[in-house]
Motif scaffolding. Sequence first.
Motif, PDB file in Angstrom:
ATOM      1  N   ALA A 238       0.865  -1.190   0.000  1.00 41.60           N
ATOM      2  CA  ALA A 238       0.000   0.000   0.000  1.00 41.60           C
ATOM      3  C   ALA A 238       0.891   1.227   0.000  1.00 41.60           C
ATOM      4  N   ALA A 239       0.423   2.279  -0.680  1.00 36.36           N
ATOM      5  CA  ALA A 239       1.222   3.502  -0.753  1.00 36.36           C
ATOM      6  C   ALA A 239       0.301   4.697  -0.919  1.00 36.36           C
ATOM      7  N   SER A 240       0.809   5.868  -0.520  1.00 42.37           N
ATOM      8  CA  SER A 240       0.077   7.094  -0.869  1.00 42.37           C
ATOM      9  C   SER A 240       0.884   7.758  -1.979  1.00 42.37           C
ATOM     10  N   ILE A 241       0.284   7.784  -3.149  1.00 40.88           N
ATOM     11  CA  ILE A 241       1.009   8.228  -4.348  1.00 40.88           C
ATOM     12  C   ILE A 241       0.426   9.559  -4.825  1.00 40.88           C
ATOM     13  N   GLY A 242       1.281  10.538  -4.991  1.00 31.54           N
ATOM     14  CA  GLY A 242       0.845  11.877  -5.414  1.00 31.54           C
ATOM     15  C   GLY A 242       0.594  11.953  -6.910  1.00 31.54           C
ATOM     16  N   ALA A 243       0.098  13.125  -7.351  1.00 32.41           N
ATOM     17  CA  ALA A 243      -0.252  13.311  -8.768  1.00 32.41           C
ATOM     18  C   ALA A 243       0.972  13.132  -9.677  1.00 32.41           C
ATOM     19  N   ASP A 244       2.182  13.422  -9.140  1.00 30.33           N
ATOM     20  CA  ASP A 244       3.395  13.277  -9.957  1.00 30.33           C
ATOM     21  C   ASP A 244       3.952  11.850  -9.923  1.00 30.33           C
ATOM     22  N   GLY A 245       3.225  10.930  -9.265  1.00 31.50           N
ATOM     23  CA  GLY A 245       3.657   9.525  -9.248  1.00 31.50           C
ATOM     24  C   GLY A 245       4.606   9.184  -8.114  1.00 31.50           C
ATOM     25  N   THR A 246       4.911  10.170  -7.242  1.00 36.13           N
ATOM     26  CA  THR A 246       5.831   9.886  -6.127  1.00 36.13           C
ATOM     27  C   THR A 246       5.069   9.257  -4.958  1.00 36.13           C
ATOM     28  N   ALA A 247       5.648   8.210  -4.387  1.00 39.79           N
ATOM     29  CA  ALA A 247       5.029   7.564  -3.222  1.00 39.79           C
ATOM     30  C   ALA A 247       5.490   8.301  -1.967  1.00 39.79           C
ATOM     31  N   ALA A 248       4.588   9.077  -1.339  1.00 38.21           N
ATOM     32  CA  ALA A 248       4.974   9.798  -0.121  1.00 38.21           C
ATOM     33  C   ALA A 248       5.313   8.798   0.978  1.00 38.21           C
ATOM     34  N   LYS A 249       4.508   7.737   1.091  1.00 38.31           N
ATOM     35  CA  LYS A 249       4.887   6.641   1.997  1.00 38.31           C
ATOM     36  C   LYS A 249       4.454   5.329   1.367  1.00 38.31           C
ATOM     37  N   ALA A 250       5.142   4.256   1.753  1.00 40.63           N
ATOM     38  CA  ALA A 250       4.841   2.945   1.172  1.00 40.63           C
ATOM     39  C   ALA A 250       5.076   1.878   2.228  1.00 40.63           C
ATOM     40  N   ARG A 251       4.246   0.837   2.195  1.00 41.58           N
ATOM     41  CA  ARG A 251       4.450  -0.295   3.130  1.00 41.58           C
ATOM     42  C   ARG A 251       4.320  -1.608   2.369  1.00 41.58           C
ATOM     43  N   CYS A 252       5.288  -2.490   2.575  1.00 38.45           N
ATOM     44  CA  CYS A 252       5.286  -3.807   1.925  1.00 38.45           C
ATOM     45  C   CYS A 252       5.299  -4.881   3.014  1.00 38.45           C
ATOM     46  N   ALA A 253       4.603  -5.976   2.765  1.00 47.30           N
ATOM     47  CA  ALA A 253       4.705  -7.147   3.649  1.00 47.30           C
ATOM     48  C   ALA A 253       4.608  -8.395   2.775  1.00 47.30           C
ATOM     49  N   PHE A 254       5.483  -9.361   3.047  1.00 46.20           N
ATOM     50  CA  PHE A 254       5.544 -10.585   2.237  1.00 46.20           C
ATOM     51  C   PHE A 254       5.136 -11.791   3.060  1.00 46.20           C
ATOM     52  N   GLY A 255       4.430 -12.726   2.420  1.00 45.54           N
ATOM     53  CA  GLY A 255       4.105 -14.002   3.053  1.00 45.54           C
ATOM     54  C   GLY A 255       4.979 -15.106   2.479  1.00 45.54           C
ATOM     55  N   SER A 256       5.202 -16.151   3.285  1.00 49.79           N
ATOM     56  CA  SER A 256       5.883 -17.390   2.856  1.00 49.79           C
ATOM     57  C   SER A 256       7.372 -17.254   2.564  1.00 49.79           C
ATOM     58  N   VAL A 257       7.998 -16.142   2.943  1.00 49.65           N
ATOM     59  CA  VAL A 257       9.434 -16.001   2.669  1.00 49.65           C
ATOM     60  C   VAL A 257      10.249 -15.796   3.955  1.00 49.65           C
ATOM     61  N   ALA A 258       9.623 -16.086   5.095  1.00 49.51           N
ATOM     62  CA  ALA A 258      10.275 -15.958   6.396  1.00 49.51           C
ATOM     63  C   ALA A 258       9.392 -16.721   7.401  1.00 49.51           C
ATOM     64  N   PRO A 259       9.883 -16.936   8.629  1.00 51.69           N
ATOM     65  CA  PRO A 259       9.068 -17.702   9.589  1.00 51.69           C
ATOM     66  C   PRO A 259       7.711 -17.053   9.889  1.00 51.69           C
ATOM     67  N   THR A 260       7.655 -15.725   9.844  1.00 48.31           N
ATOM     68  CA  THR A 260       6.368 -15.023   9.953  1.00 48.31           C
ATOM     69  C   THR A 260       6.349 -14.011   8.805  1.00 48.31           C
ATOM     70  N   VAL A 261       5.303 -13.194   8.746  1.00 49.34           N
ATOM     71  CA  VAL A 261       5.231 -12.177   7.687  1.00 49.34           C
ATOM     72  C   VAL A 261       6.506 -11.338   7.714  1.00 49.34           C
ATOM     73  N   PHE A 262       7.057 -11.066   6.531  1.00 44.03           N
ATOM     74  CA  PHE A 262       8.309 -10.311   6.453  1.00 44.03           C
ATOM     75  C   PHE A 262       8.020  -8.845   6.120  1.00 44.03           C
ATOM     76  N   THR A 263       8.490  -7.944   6.970  1.00 39.87           N
ATOM     77  CA  THR A 263       8.427  -6.509   6.667  1.00 39.87           C
ATOM     78  C   THR A 263       9.829  -5.935   6.865  1.00 39.87           C
ATOM     79  N   SER A 264      10.110  -4.802   6.239  1.00 37.22           N
ATOM     80  CA  SER A 264      11.448  -4.226   6.354  1.00 37.22           C
ATOM     81  C   SER A 264      11.369  -2.706   6.290  1.00 37.22           C
ATOM     82  N   ARG A 265      11.898  -2.074   7.303  1.00 35.43           N
ATOM     83  CA  ARG A 265      11.940  -0.607   7.352  1.00 35.43           C
ATOM     84  C   ARG A 265      12.786  -0.075   6.186  1.00 35.43           C
ATOM     85  N   ALA A 266      13.924  -0.767   5.920  1.00 41.34           N
ATOM     86  CA  ALA A 266      14.837  -0.310   4.851  1.00 41.34           C
ATOM     87  C   ALA A 266      14.119  -0.331   3.498  1.00 41.34           C
ATOM     88  N   LEU A 267      13.287  -1.334   3.315  1.00 33.51           N
ATOM     89  CA  LEU A 267      12.563  -1.476   2.058  1.00 33.51           C
ATOM     90  C   LEU A 267      11.515  -0.359   1.904  1.00 33.51           C
TER      91      LEU A 267
END
Length: 280
Positions: free
Chosen positions: A196-225
Motif C-alpha cells: 500500500a502507498a500514498s502516491i501523489g499526482a506526480d507519481g511519487t510515493a509519499a509513503k509505502a508499506r510492503c509485507a511478504f508471506g511465505s518467505v520468512a518464519p512469519t510475515v516479512f516486513t522491512s523498514r529499509a525497504l
Amino acid sequence: MAKVYLPSSLSAVFRIMSDEPSARLFAGGTDLMVRSSPQGTESPLVCLEGVGELRGIDESSGEVRIGAATTHGELISSSLIGDVFPVLGKAARHIGAPAVRNMGTIGGNICTASPAGDTLPALYILGAEVELRSPRGERRMPIDCFISGPGRTELRSGEVLCAVVIGKDHGFNFHHFEKVGQRKAMAISVASLAFAASIGADGTAAKARCAFGSVAPTVFTSRALDDCLAGNPMTKDVLARAAAIAREEVCPISDVRASEEYRRRVTGNLLMRLEGARKD
Ligand SMILES: Cc1cc2nc3c(=O)[nH]c(=O)nc-3n(C[C@H](O)[C@H](O)[C@H](O)COP(=O)(O)OP(=O)(O)OC[C@H]3O[C@@H](n4cnc5c(N)ncnc54)[C@H](O)[C@@H]3O)c2cc1C
C-alpha cells in the motif's frame, strides 16, 4: 467421538472453557479439522460460528472492527472493506476456493499464524490490532506482536480472539496484493506481497508499506525497504533497488513447494511487478 458445543454468546464460550479446560475453539474448522488425526479428537470442541459478538464488520470513529468469525467470503463482499481496505479484500479473494472462503474466517487465519496465511501481510501493512478477551478482561495488541512465530501466537489460555481492529486514517490510495503459488486456486503461496502507498499526482510515493508471506518464519516486513520506496516515483530503477534489498533481507526455506533461491527471486519480482500493477 468428541463433544461439540455450539454457544451463541461469548459468556457461554467462557463458561464452557471453564467447565472443560481441554476444549478447543474452532470457527470454520478449515485448519483445525485438516490438522486433526483421521480418528478425530477426543477433546471437546467449541464452535464459534454462532457467537454474535464475533461476527460483523462495524465502522466507528476512525476504526473498522472486523469480528473474528467473519468469513473470507464476507470480507470480499463487504463494500466497506472494498472502499477502505481494498488490499484486505484482494488478499481474501486469493484464499483457497469458494467453499474454503465461505467457511474459513479471518480469526482462524490469524490464530493459525501460518507464514503463508494470506490475510496476514495485508493486516500487517494496515497496522491492524487484535482484540483479545477472557473472563479476566480485554486487551489489544498489534498483530505483529500477537504472531510470535510460525504457528505461534500470544493467545493466553482461556482467551478468545474477538476482533481485528484497523484504523481508517492510513492515507493509502494504492493497494495491491499478489500471490504466487503452484496453481491459480487452492494453492498455498510460494510467496505473496501486500503493498500500500500514498502516491501523489506526480507519481511519487509519499509513503509505502510492503509485507511478504511465505518467505520468512512469519510475515516479512522491512523498514529499509519501505524507506527505499518512500519519497520516490515507482519507476523500474527504484523498484529494482527495492527488489535487491528484499532479496537480500528475506529468509525463506526450501520445501515441497519451492526452493529458497526461487522464493528469493520471486520476492524481488513481486516488487518489480508493481510498476505494471499501477497501470492496470
Ligand atoms: C483446501 C484448503 C485450502 C486453503 N487455502 C488457503 C489459502 O489459499 N490461503 C490461506 O491463507 N489459507 C488457506 N487455507 C487455510 C484456512 O482455510 C485458513 O487459514 C482459514 O482462515 C482458517 O479459518 P477457520 O475459521 O477455518 O479456522 P479454524 O480451523 O476454525 O481454526 C484455526 C485455529 O485457530 C483457532 N481459532 C479460530 N478462531 C479463533 C478465535 N476467534 N479465537 C481463538 N482461537 C481461534 C482454532 O482453535 C485453531 O487452532 C486452506 C485450507 C484448506 C482446507
